[in-house]
Write a protein that holds these residues in place. Sequence first.
Motif, PDB file in Angstrom:
ATOM      1  N   ASN A  13       0.832  -1.200   0.000  1.00  0.00           N
ATOM      2  CA  ASN A  13       0.000   0.000   0.000  1.00  0.00           C
ATOM      3  C   ASN A  13       0.870   1.255   0.000  1.00  0.00           C
ATOM      4  O   ASN A  13       2.089   1.173   0.072  1.00  0.00           O
ATOM      5  N   LYS A  14       0.222   2.409  -0.085  1.00  0.00           N
ATOM      6  CA  LYS A  14       0.953   3.683  -0.180  1.00  0.00           C
ATOM      7  C   LYS A  14       1.857   3.927   1.018  1.00  0.00           C
ATOM      8  O   LYS A  14       2.901   4.554   0.893  1.00  0.00           O
ATOM      9  N   GLU A  15       1.455   3.455   2.187  1.00  0.00           N
ATOM     10  CA  GLU A  15       2.227   3.698   3.401  1.00  0.00           C
ATOM     11  C   GLU A  15       3.522   2.891   3.425  1.00  0.00           C
ATOM     12  O   GLU A  15       4.553   3.370   3.860  1.00  0.00           O
ATOM     13  N   PHE A  17       5.006   1.165   0.642  1.00  0.00           N
ATOM     14  CA  PHE A  17       5.795   1.104  -0.593  1.00  0.00           C
ATOM     15  C   PHE A  17       7.106   1.879  -0.517  1.00  0.00           C
ATOM     16  O   PHE A  17       8.151   1.331  -0.891  1.00  0.00           O
ATOM     17  N   PRO A  18       7.125   3.127  -0.031  1.00  0.00           N
ATOM     18  CA  PRO A  18       8.413   3.839   0.014  1.00  0.00           C
ATOM     19  C   PRO A  18       9.468   3.120   0.857  1.00  0.00           C
ATOM     20  O   PRO A  18      10.657   3.174   0.546  1.00  0.00           O
ATOM     21  N   SER A  21      10.340  -0.452  -1.336  1.00  0.00           N
ATOM     22  CA  SER A  21      10.534  -0.473  -2.787  1.00  0.00           C
ATOM     23  C   SER A  21      11.962  -0.863  -3.179  1.00  0.00           C
ATOM     24  O   SER A  21      12.148  -1.642  -4.117  1.00  0.00           O
ATOM     25  N   VAL A  59       7.962   1.742  -9.521  1.00  0.00           N
ATOM     26  CA  VAL A  59       7.055   2.811  -9.058  1.00  0.00           C
ATOM     27  C   VAL A  59       5.835   2.880  -9.980  1.00  0.00           C
ATOM     28  O   VAL A  59       4.693   2.976  -9.505  1.00  0.00           O
ATOM     29  N   PHE A  62       3.588  -0.043  -9.192  1.00  0.00           N
ATOM     30  CA  PHE A  62       2.854   0.176  -7.949  1.00  0.00           C
ATOM     31  C   PHE A  62       1.748   1.213  -8.157  1.00  0.00           C
ATOM     32  O   PHE A  62       0.613   1.008  -7.729  1.00  0.00           O
ATOM     33  N   ASN A  63       2.055   2.326  -8.810  1.00  0.00           N
ATOM     34  CA  ASN A  63       1.041   3.366  -9.025  1.00  0.00           C
ATOM     35  C   ASN A  63      -0.154   2.828  -9.793  1.00  0.00           C
ATOM     36  O   ASN A  63      -1.297   3.210  -9.514  1.00  0.00           O
ATOM     37  N   THR A  65      -1.398  -0.028  -9.485  1.00  0.00           N
ATOM     38  CA  THR A  65      -2.235  -0.855  -8.599  1.00  0.00           C
ATOM     39  C   THR A  65      -3.297  -0.023  -7.890  1.00  0.00           C
ATOM     40  O   THR A  65      -4.241  -0.583  -7.341  1.00  0.00           O
ATOM     41  N   GLN A  66      -3.172   1.280  -7.911  1.00  0.00           N
ATOM     42  CA  GLN A  66      -4.122   2.143  -7.204  1.00  0.00           C
ATOM     43  C   GLN A  66      -5.479   2.206  -7.891  1.00  0.00           C
ATOM     44  O   GLN A  66      -6.441   2.703  -7.323  1.00  0.00           O
ATOM     45  N   ASN A  67      -5.598   1.674  -9.127  1.00  0.00           N
ATOM     46  CA  ASN A  67      -6.881   1.698  -9.837  1.00  0.00           C
ATOM     47  C   ASN A  67      -7.784   0.516  -9.469  1.00  0.00           C
ATOM     48  O   ASN A  67      -8.911   0.430  -9.946  1.00  0.00           O
TER      49      ASN A  67
END
Length: 184
Positions: A13-15, A17-18, A21, A59, A62-63, A65-67
Amino acid sequence: EDPKIPLSITLVNKEVFPDISCRLLDIINWAYRGKSDEPGWTDEANIMVGPRTSHERLVETFNATQNGHSALFYATVGDRVAGCILAKQCEDDEVAEFGLFAVDPGLQSRGVGRQLLQAAEAHAVKAWGTRIGQMKMLEVREDLYAWYHRIGYRKTGATEAFPAGMTDAPRFPVRFCVLERALP
């Protein structure tokens, strides 16, 4: 195959991933291109030149996957990132493609890959109503196909050219073969 090791599988998730990664990038490139001190059986260094992926492409993946039409999972053993897999809903809603499938070479043959794949397949069935799992692998990798065959994937007879513009390139002409299996 060695006994399964206990692991945790989590949706990226967004939290998180950074924080993971770079580790995911290392594992993906080690699994596909080898790691000098821990050679893995999935190594394609004799077939491919260059890294399997780049941080920028990871990146982008991953981005995407947000859809809600794809999901990236990662496995941990204790606090060690052990592997990852991408599940992607295909245009044919009954089919999900699994890729970017990588396990740290030091943890291969211990059930990590099988557990990652099972988690991704279960997600595809539950989230998208998927009935068919699909993968693409280099057709010259009969050793890898033997593992996929043991877990129910079969060659469909379809092949695809290796795409241009990737971070890696084949040392000689190769194609992907398409594998599928019915999901529960």
